[in-house]
Design a protein around this motif. Structure first.
Motif, PDB file in Angstrom:
ATOM      1  N   VAL A   1      -3.928   5.753  -8.824  1.00 23.61           N
ATOM      2  CA  VAL A   1      -4.646   4.436  -8.365  1.00 23.61           C
ATOM      3  C   VAL A   1      -4.162   4.058  -7.036  1.00 23.61           C
ATOM      4  O   VAL A   1      -4.963   3.629  -6.145  1.00 23.61           O
ATOM      5  N   ARG A   2      -2.599   3.695  -6.249  1.00 20.45           N
ATOM      6  CA  ARG A   2      -2.547   3.096  -5.668  1.00 20.45           C
ATOM      7  C   ARG A   2      -3.126   4.107  -4.235  1.00 20.45           C
ATOM      8  O   ARG A   2      -2.838   3.311  -3.375  1.00 20.45           O
ATOM      9  N   GLY A   3      -3.125   5.426  -4.922  1.00 24.57           N
ATOM     10  CA  GLY A   3      -2.448   6.618  -3.586  1.00 24.57           C
ATOM     11  C   GLY A   3      -4.181   6.696  -3.128  1.00 24.57           C
ATOM     12  O   GLY A   3      -4.601   7.384  -1.938  1.00 24.57           O
ATOM     13  N   GLY A   4      -5.372   5.829  -3.826  1.00 24.76           N
ATOM     14  CA  GLY A   4      -6.978   5.851  -3.259  1.00 24.76           C
ATOM     15  C   GLY A   4      -7.308   6.901  -3.866  1.00 24.76           C
ATOM     16  O   GLY A   4      -8.575   7.942  -3.972  1.00 24.76           O
ATOM     17  N   LEU A   5      -6.416   8.308  -4.958  1.00 32.12           N
ATOM     18  CA  LEU A   5      -7.231   9.534  -5.525  1.00 32.12           C
ATOM     19  C   LEU A   5      -7.486   9.311  -6.817  1.00 32.12           C
ATOM     20  O   LEU A   5      -8.994   9.898  -6.832  1.00 32.12           O
ATOM     21  N   VAL A   6      -7.728   7.930  -7.423  1.00 32.31           N
ATOM     22  CA  VAL A   6      -8.618   7.458  -8.516  1.00 32.31           C
ATOM     23  C   VAL A   6      -8.870   6.187  -8.696  1.00 32.31           C
ATOM     24  O   VAL A   6      -8.323   5.000  -7.853  1.00 32.31           O
ATOM     25  N   ALA A   7      -9.998   6.036  -9.185  1.00 35.02           N
ATOM     26  CA  ALA A   7     -10.740   4.211  -8.489  1.00 35.02           C
ATOM     27  C   ALA A   7      -9.679   3.198  -9.552  1.00 35.02           C
ATOM     28  O   ALA A   7      -9.328   4.305 -11.081  1.00 35.02           O
ATOM     29  N   ASP A   8      -9.286   2.305  -8.941  1.00 40.13           N
ATOM     30  CA  ASP A   8      -8.277   1.195 -10.355  1.00 40.13           C
ATOM     31  C   ASP A   8      -9.202   0.016 -11.040  1.00 40.13           C
ATOM     32  O   ASP A   8      -8.322  -0.208 -11.197  1.00 40.13           O
ATOM     33  N   ALA A   9     -10.469   0.766 -11.720  1.00 38.40           N
ATOM     34  CA  ALA A   9     -11.012   0.113 -12.166  1.00 38.40           C
ATOM     35  C   ALA A   9     -12.245   0.448 -13.034  1.00 38.40           C
ATOM     36  O   ALA A   9     -13.343   1.431 -12.377  1.00 38.40           O
ATOM     37  N   VAL A  10     -12.202   0.401 -14.831  1.00 36.83           N
ATOM     38  CA  VAL A  10     -13.453   0.391 -15.158  1.00 36.83           C
ATOM     39  C   VAL A  10     -14.481   0.096 -15.139  1.00 36.83           C
ATOM     40  O   VAL A  10     -14.479  -1.471 -15.359  1.00 36.83           O
ATOM     41  N   GLN A  11     -15.531   0.376 -14.355  1.00 40.62           N
ATOM     42  CA  GLN A  11     -17.169  -0.484 -14.609  1.00 40.62           C
ATOM     43  C   GLN A  11     -17.635   0.008 -15.771  1.00 40.62           C
ATOM     44  O   GLN A  11     -17.443   1.004 -16.443  1.00 40.62           O
TER      45      GLN A  11
ATOM     46  N   SER B   1       2.158   7.555 -16.830  1.00 43.26           N
ATOM     47  CA  SER B   1       2.238   6.364 -16.438  1.00 43.26           C
ATOM     48  C   SER B   1       2.642   6.268 -14.583  1.00 43.26           C
ATOM     49  O   SER B   1       2.134   5.575 -14.236  1.00 43.26           O
ATOM     50  N   HIS B   2       3.498   6.593 -14.374  1.00 48.23           N
ATOM     51  CA  HIS B   2       4.038   6.292 -12.662  1.00 48.23           C
ATOM     52  C   HIS B   2       3.254   7.304 -12.240  1.00 48.23           C
ATOM     53  O   HIS B   2       2.019   6.938 -11.289  1.00 48.23           O
ATOM     54  N   ALA B   3       2.537   8.480 -12.802  1.00 47.86           N
ATOM     55  CA  ALA B   3       1.284   9.024 -12.399  1.00 47.86           C
ATOM     56  C   ALA B   3      -0.041   8.464 -11.455  1.00 47.86           C
ATOM     57  O   ALA B   3      -0.240   8.314 -10.907  1.00 47.86           O
ATOM     58  N   ALA B   4      -0.331   7.721 -12.975  1.00 51.39           N
ATOM     59  CA  ALA B   4      -1.268   7.428 -13.236  1.00 51.39           C
ATOM     60  C   ALA B   4      -1.021   5.975 -11.762  1.00 51.39           C
ATOM     61  O   ALA B   4      -2.293   5.440 -10.954  1.00 51.39           O
TER      62      ALA B   4
ATOM     63  N   ALA C   1       0.538  -1.382  -0.582  1.00 55.12           N
ATOM     64  CA  ALA C   1       0.116   0.221  -0.326  1.00 55.12           C
ATOM     65  C   ALA C   1       1.366   1.141  -0.056  1.00 55.12           C
ATOM     66  O   ALA C   1       1.769   1.637   0.787  1.00 55.12           O
ATOM     67  N   THR C   2       0.193   2.544  -1.160  1.00 52.26           N
ATOM     68  CA  THR C   2       0.732   3.595  -0.893  1.00 52.26           C
ATOM     69  C   THR C   2       0.529   4.158   0.200  1.00 52.26           C
ATOM     70  O   THR C   2      -0.775   4.027   0.040  1.00 52.26           O
ATOM     71  N   PRO C   3       0.502   5.291   0.948  1.00 58.67           N
ATOM     72  CA  PRO C   3       0.301   6.181   1.628  1.00 58.67           C
ATOM     73  C   PRO C   3      -0.692   6.354   1.168  1.00 58.67           C
ATOM     74  O   PRO C   3      -0.760   7.138  -0.308  1.00 58.67           O
ATOM     75  N   THR C   4      -1.794   7.176   1.509  1.00 60.47           N
ATOM     76  CA  THR C   4      -3.433   7.714   0.632  1.00 60.47           C
ATOM     77  C   THR C   4      -3.068   9.081   1.008  1.00 60.47           C
ATOM     78  O   THR C   4      -2.519   9.761   1.387  1.00 60.47           O
ATOM     79  N   LEU C   5      -2.946   9.321  -0.210  1.00 60.02           N
ATOM     80  CA  LEU C   5      -3.238  10.545  -1.247  1.00 60.02           C
ATOM     81  C   LEU C   5      -4.053  11.559  -0.641  1.00 60.02           C
ATOM     82  O   LEU C   5      -4.815  11.589  -0.758  1.00 60.02           O
ATOM     83  N   ASP C   6      -4.249  12.472  -0.320  1.00 55.32           N
ATOM     84  CA  ASP C   6      -4.858  14.033   0.524  1.00 55.32           C
ATOM     85  C   ASP C   6      -5.307  15.162  -1.156  1.00 55.32           C
ATOM     86  O   ASP C   6      -4.553  15.503  -2.071  1.00 55.32           O
ATOM     87  N   PRO C   7      -6.351  14.790  -1.505  1.00 56.01           N
ATOM     88  CA  PRO C   7      -7.084  15.017  -2.850  1.00 56.01           C
ATOM     89  C   PRO C   7      -6.886  16.711  -2.568  1.00 56.01           C
ATOM     90  O   PRO C   7      -7.224  16.845  -3.411  1.00 56.01           O
ATOM     91  N   SER C   8      -7.222  17.463  -1.149  1.00 49.68           N
ATOM     92  CA  SER C   8      -7.081  18.793  -1.027  1.00 49.68           C
ATOM     93  C   SER C   8      -5.898  19.033  -1.869  1.00 49.68           C
ATOM     94  O   SER C   8      -5.985  20.530  -1.581  1.00 49.68           O
ATOM     95  N   LEU C   9      -4.717  18.373  -1.874  1.00 52.30           N
ATOM     96  CA  LEU C   9      -3.693  18.726  -2.076  1.00 52.30           C
ATOM     97  C   LEU C   9      -3.552  19.283  -3.716  1.00 52.30           C
ATOM     98  O   LEU C   9      -3.102  19.827  -4.367  1.00 52.30           O
TER      99      LEU C   9
END
Length: 213
Positions: free
Chosen positions: A203-213, A196-199, A139-147
C-alpha cells in the motif's frame, strides 16, 4: 488476523464475530463490551486490529479514541458506528482512527475494510473520502510493479483486501499450495516476513490502492 471487537450490543457483536470467524478462519478474536474491558485486553493480548463501537460505555464519542490508541501501542484502531455523518467521520479520523466502519456496510465491503485497516491501510467510506485523514506515514520509495508477475499482483491485491490463502485460491482458481509459493516470492521481493507487512509495504509503495471503495 488477531482482532479485538468491542461493542455493547450483544446481537451486533455476535454478528460481527461470526462474519470475522468465517472470513478469517485462522484468526483469533477477543470481545469486549466497553472501553475499560478493551484496555484490559490490550494489556495482555497482542493483536493486529482493535475495532471499537463509537457509542459504547467509556468511549464518549471520540474522547475514548486517543486512550485506545495509546493502549494499542501502534496497533491500528477502527471505529464502528451506527451514526455515519460528516462530523462523526471527521472527528474520528482527526482523533487518530485508521478506519470508520458504518454498521450499514455490506458484509463483503466490511470484511475488505477490516482486512485493509488490519494490514496498516486506512478505510473511509467513499462518500466521506474527501474528508481529511490521518497524516500519512513517512513515504516508502515507490515500488516497481514490473518486478512482479500479473499473478503475484493479483495475489497481493487480495492480501491487502484481507483474503485468506484458501479464499485467494478459490478466487483465482488455483491450488492453495500454489498460493503459498506465490506468497514466498512476494515476500522475498518486498523484503518482508509476513502477509501483514507485505500488505502495508504494498500500500505504502503504491502497488495496491489503500482504500476500499
Amino acid at each position: 488476523m488477531r482482532i479485538i471487537i468491542a461493542d455493547d450490543h450483544p446481537l451486533y457483536l455476535e454478528a460481527v464475530l461470526g462474519q470475522l470467524e468465517k472470513a478469517f478462519p485462522a484468526g483469533s478474536f477477543h470481545t469486549a463490551r466497553n472501553l475499560a474491558d478493551t484496555l484490559a485486553l490490550l494489556e495482555r493480548e497482542s493483536v493486529d486490529l482493535v475495532m471499537l463501537d463509537y457509542s459504547m460505555p467509556g468511549m464518549n464519542g471520540v474522547e475514548g479514541i486517543p486512550t485506545a490508541i495509546a493502549a494499542a501501542r501502534g496497533t491500528p484502531v477502527a471505529i464502528m458506528s451506527g451514526v455515519a455523518d460528516d462530523d462523526a467521520v471527521r472527528a474520528c479520523i482527526a482523533a487518530g482512527a485508521r478506519g470508520f466502519l458504518p454498521k450499514t456496510l455490506e458484509s463483503r465491503v466490511f470484511i475488505q475494510a477490516v482486512g485493509l485497516v488490519g494490514a496498516g491501510g486506512t478505510y473511509v467510506p467513499a462518500e466521506f473520502a474527501a474528508l481529511p485523514s490521518k497524516p500519512a506515514a513517512p513515504a516508502t520509495p515507490t515500488l516497481d510493479p514490473s518486478l512482479f508477475t500479473s499473478r503475484e499482483m493479483e495475489v497481493l491485491a487480495l492480501i491487502v483486501a484481507g483474503a485468506s490463502n484458501k479464499e485467494i485460491a478459490r478466487q483465482l482458481d488455483l491450488q492453495e499450495v500454489t498460493i503459498k509459493l506465490h506468497l514466498t516470492r512476494i515476500f522475498q521481493k518486498l523484503g518482508v516476513k509476513n502477509r501483514s507487512h507485505a500488505a502495508v509495504t504494498a500500500v505504502r509503495g503504491g502497488l495496491v490502492a489503500d482504500a476500499v471503495q
